[in-house]
Structures are given as C-alpha cells and as structure tokens.
Scaffold this active site. Structure first.
Site, short mmCIF file in Angstrom:
data_model
loop_
_atom_site.label_atom_id
_atom_site.label_comp_id
_atom_site.label_asym_id
_atom_site.label_seq_id
_atom_site.Cartn_x
_atom_site.Cartn_y
_atom_site.Cartn_z
N LEU A 64 0.73 -1.16 -0.09
CA LEU A 64 -0.08 0.17 0.03
C LEU A 64 0.88 1.37 -0.13
O LEU A 64 0.33 2.29 -0.39
CB LEU A 64 -0.88 -0.05 1.27
CG LEU A 64 -1.93 -1.17 1.33
CD1 LEU A 64 -2.60 -1.19 2.41
CD2 LEU A 64 -2.63 -1.25 -0.03
N ARG A 66 5.24 2.83 0.99
CA ARG A 66 6.58 2.70 1.56
C ARG A 66 7.21 4.03 2.24
O ARG A 66 6.83 4.97 1.64
CB ARG A 66 7.64 2.23 0.43
CG ARG A 66 7.45 1.09 0.09
CD ARG A 66 8.34 0.56 -1.15
NE ARG A 66 8.11 -0.64 -1.62
CZ ARG A 66 8.61 -2.02 -1.16
NH1 ARG A 66 9.24 -1.94 -0.06
NH2 ARG A 66 8.34 -3.11 -1.70
N GLY A 67 7.77 4.00 3.38
CA GLY A 67 8.36 4.86 3.85
C GLY A 67 9.91 4.89 3.82
O GLY A 67 10.55 3.98 3.45
N VAL A 72 3.92 -0.29 4.23
CA VAL A 72 2.82 -0.81 4.78
C VAL A 72 1.93 -1.87 3.56
O VAL A 72 1.95 -1.20 2.39
CB VAL A 72 1.56 0.37 4.90
CG1 VAL A 72 0.18 -0.29 5.20
CG2 VAL A 72 2.16 1.25 5.78
N LYS A 87 2.12 -2.36 9.25
CA LYS A 87 3.13 -1.49 8.85
C LYS A 87 4.42 -2.30 9.38
O LYS A 87 4.30 -2.52 10.71
CB LYS A 87 2.85 -0.44 9.88
CG LYS A 87 3.78 0.81 9.32
CD LYS A 87 3.37 2.11 9.93
CE LYS A 87 2.18 2.91 9.40
NZ LYS A 87 1.73 3.98 9.43
N ASP A 181 0.64 16.06 11.58
CA ASP A 181 0.83 15.68 10.31
C ASP A 181 -0.48 15.54 9.75
O ASP A 181 -0.81 14.60 9.06
CB ASP A 181 1.71 14.63 9.82
CG ASP A 181 2.12 14.44 8.49
OD1 ASP A 181 2.20 15.88 7.94
OD2 ASP A 181 2.55 13.64 8.00
#
Length: 344
Positions: A64, A66-67, A72, A87, A181
C-alpha cells in the site's frame, strides 16, 4: 523534531486480536519466545500487553505504501478471514530508533482505539521483524476520494465533523496526543465512509527517507504546517499546530484541490505562510450557506496567531450544526452516489 507526543497509558488495552492462548508480558509469547523477544524488543516487553499476532498467519496481498524504513502492506489474516493493514520495518536488521518509532505509533494507536474515529490497533508482530497490524480501510484515504469523486456536501460535512471528534479525543488524553501531520492523506475511510485518523509516525519516516519536496526537514507536511513552525526552529508543538492543519484540511474538503498547488518549491510556501498567505480562497463556493459557515471556521483555524485558533471541541460544536442540517437519508444517498461514481 516534531512528532506526536509520547503516550504512556495505564489503561488495560482492548483485547481484540489476542491470539488464542496468549500469555506472557507482551500478551502472546511462550516462555522461550518471550525471552527472545525481550532481548530484541526490550521496550515492548516491559510496557503494555499488546495483542501479539504471528506474522506467518498474514498472507501478503499488495503493497500500500513505503516510507524511509517501513512499508505498509495489505494482508489476509488466515485465521480471522479478514483483510488487515500491516506496517513493517523494511529490514530485519533492527535499529533501536527505527523500531521505537514504529513501537511508539503502536502505543498511540492502542490508546486511540477507544475512539470511533482513530484507526485501531489489532496487534503487533515481533518476528521476523516488528510490525503493527491495523484494520484495512477499503475506501482508502480522504485525499484519494476527494481526488476521484465530487463528494456530496452532506458526506463531506459528516467526515469533517468526525475528524474534529477524533482529534478532540486525542487532544483530551493525558498527556495529549498531538498528530502534527494532519492532512487528507492521513484520514482513512472505512466501508461506510466513516473517518479513521491514521499515520501518527509518518512524519519521522519521511525525514529518514529524506523526502523533503513537500515536507519540512523535520518531517511535518509543509502545506499544512503553521507559520510559527517556520519562525522558531526550537518550537515545541501545541494543540494549535493540529488546529491549523485542520483549517487547511477543511480547505481540501471544500475545494477538492491541493493547497499551494502552483508553488514552485517549499521555500516559497514557507515565505508565503509566514507572511500571512493561505490556500486560494477564490476556489471556495460562495452560493451555499453551509460552505460559507465552514469556510469561516476554516479561516479561524488557520489564524496567524495560535491563540486566535479554536479548540477541536469548538470545531466539533461548529460542525455538528452544519452536518445536522442533512438527514440520515441525505447521507445514505450521498454514500450511494459516491459508490456509483467510483464504479464509473
């Protein structure tokens, strides 16, 4: 660095999601596994009894997002027969600070789960790496919905009101949970288009991935950060930070547009916001009483001076008067219209 404030809750967590026969300090490890996890995740084993989910019971379906050091995925829990969002850390080589960010988010979700409008924590995985498991939101993010569909006003106002309720809950905790955020991308929608506020740890992930085109070096999204954020590098965030972001989010809900979409770079946005400029008010419709009312609240939320901004309790009181003008039938019809529009 701005991030949601740390939460240490004495409350016994919701036990949804505990594996059958779960025992131990972390809620679901046999003695040998618990000792191993205690060495690998010391802070997890001495804190709240999180529901433990076995990673091998999750069948990956799709990625779903990426960081910087986490991603996720949508997965299917083989025992529960339901889809979940997971996550996970990108690597099995655990760095304490990275694991702590994800773990800190799990702690906030564990407390936030008591609100109908905050994404809930179903559990955590400890092996082969640390991960948090949440319900899968089939209608995606509010940002995606606004981008794809001209959402009827009755449903827009219900979602705005529910965001204010979720944020009221977070700000009323002791100590407070500050999101820092808040934006349309971080508002998820369940099957009935009810709001679930999410991504409490996203800003720090963005910093670590060095994504700075639309985020400040500290991680909060430039377009939704208040002027005081840019003027004081040592600023400690307050609840008024989130209220300002909510004002920009209301603009997103009203206009279905991207704030400062014509700005060439983030430096111009910083300069504009600190000098008093805001997202384009000419995009706000002027022929609807409900839009005018919400627009007035929006502009109060993004006041230049933090002390002039309302609390989320006041925002909720204002928005309930707007959403109450729509009947349940109006909202149901709005949901039907949105579902039809998404199929086309």
């Amino acid at each position: 660095m701005l991030k949601p404030k740390e939460i240490i809750s004495p409350q016994t967590p919701n036990r949804r999601g505990y594996e059958t026969g779960a025992v131990g300090a972390v809620g679901g490890q046999e003695a040998d596994g618990l000792q191993s996890s205690a060495r690998k995740y010391p802070s997890v084993t001495v804190d709240q009894k999180f529901p433990i989910i076995q990673f091998e019971r999750l069948k990956e379906q799709s990625i779903l997002g990426r960081g910087g050091f986490a991603y996720v995925m949508k997965a299917r829990h083989l025992d529960w027969k339901q889809d979940v969002a997971v996550k996970c850390l990108l690597t099995r080589q655990i760095e304490g600070s990275e694991q702590e960010v994800l773990y800190s988010e799990a702690r906030k979700l564990n407390l936030g789960s008591r609100s109908d409008h905050v994404i809930s924590l179903l559990g955590v995985c400890l092996d082969p790496n640390f991960a948090i498991v949440m319900p899968y939101m089939e209608n995606g993010s509010l940002a995606g919905l606004l981008r794809d569909v001209d959402v009827p006003w009755a449903l827009r106002w219900r979602m705005a009101h529910e965001i204010s309720l979720g944020m009221t809950f977070l700000h009323c905790q002791n100590p407070q949970i500050l999101h820092c955020d808040l934006k349309a991308e971080n508002v998820l929608l369940d099957g009935d288009f009810h709001v679930k506020i999410s991504d409490f740890g996203l800003s720090k992930w963005k910093m670590r991935s060095r994504v700075v085109t639309q985020t400040s070096p500290e991680g909060s999204t430039i377009t939704h950060a208040p002027p005081e954020y840019f003027l004081d590098i040592n600023l400690v965030p307050t609840p008024m930070f989130d209220v300002y972001s909510f004002g920009v989010l209301l603009w997103e809900i009203i206009t279905r547009a991207e704030p400062y979409g014509n700005a060439m770079n983030s430096a111009l946005i910083r300069l504009a916001v600190t000098s008093g400029q805001r997202p384009d008010l000419t995009l706000i419709p002027t022929d609807r009483e409900d839009v005018t009312s919400v627009s007035q609240l929006m502009q109060t939320c993004w006041s230049q001076t933090p002390e002039d901004r309302p609390t989320f309790q006041a925002c909720a009181d204002h928005l309930i008067t707007v959403t109450s003008r729509s009947s349940k039938e109006d909202i149901l019809q709005a949901i039907i219209d949105v579902m039809k529009a998404r199929k086309n």
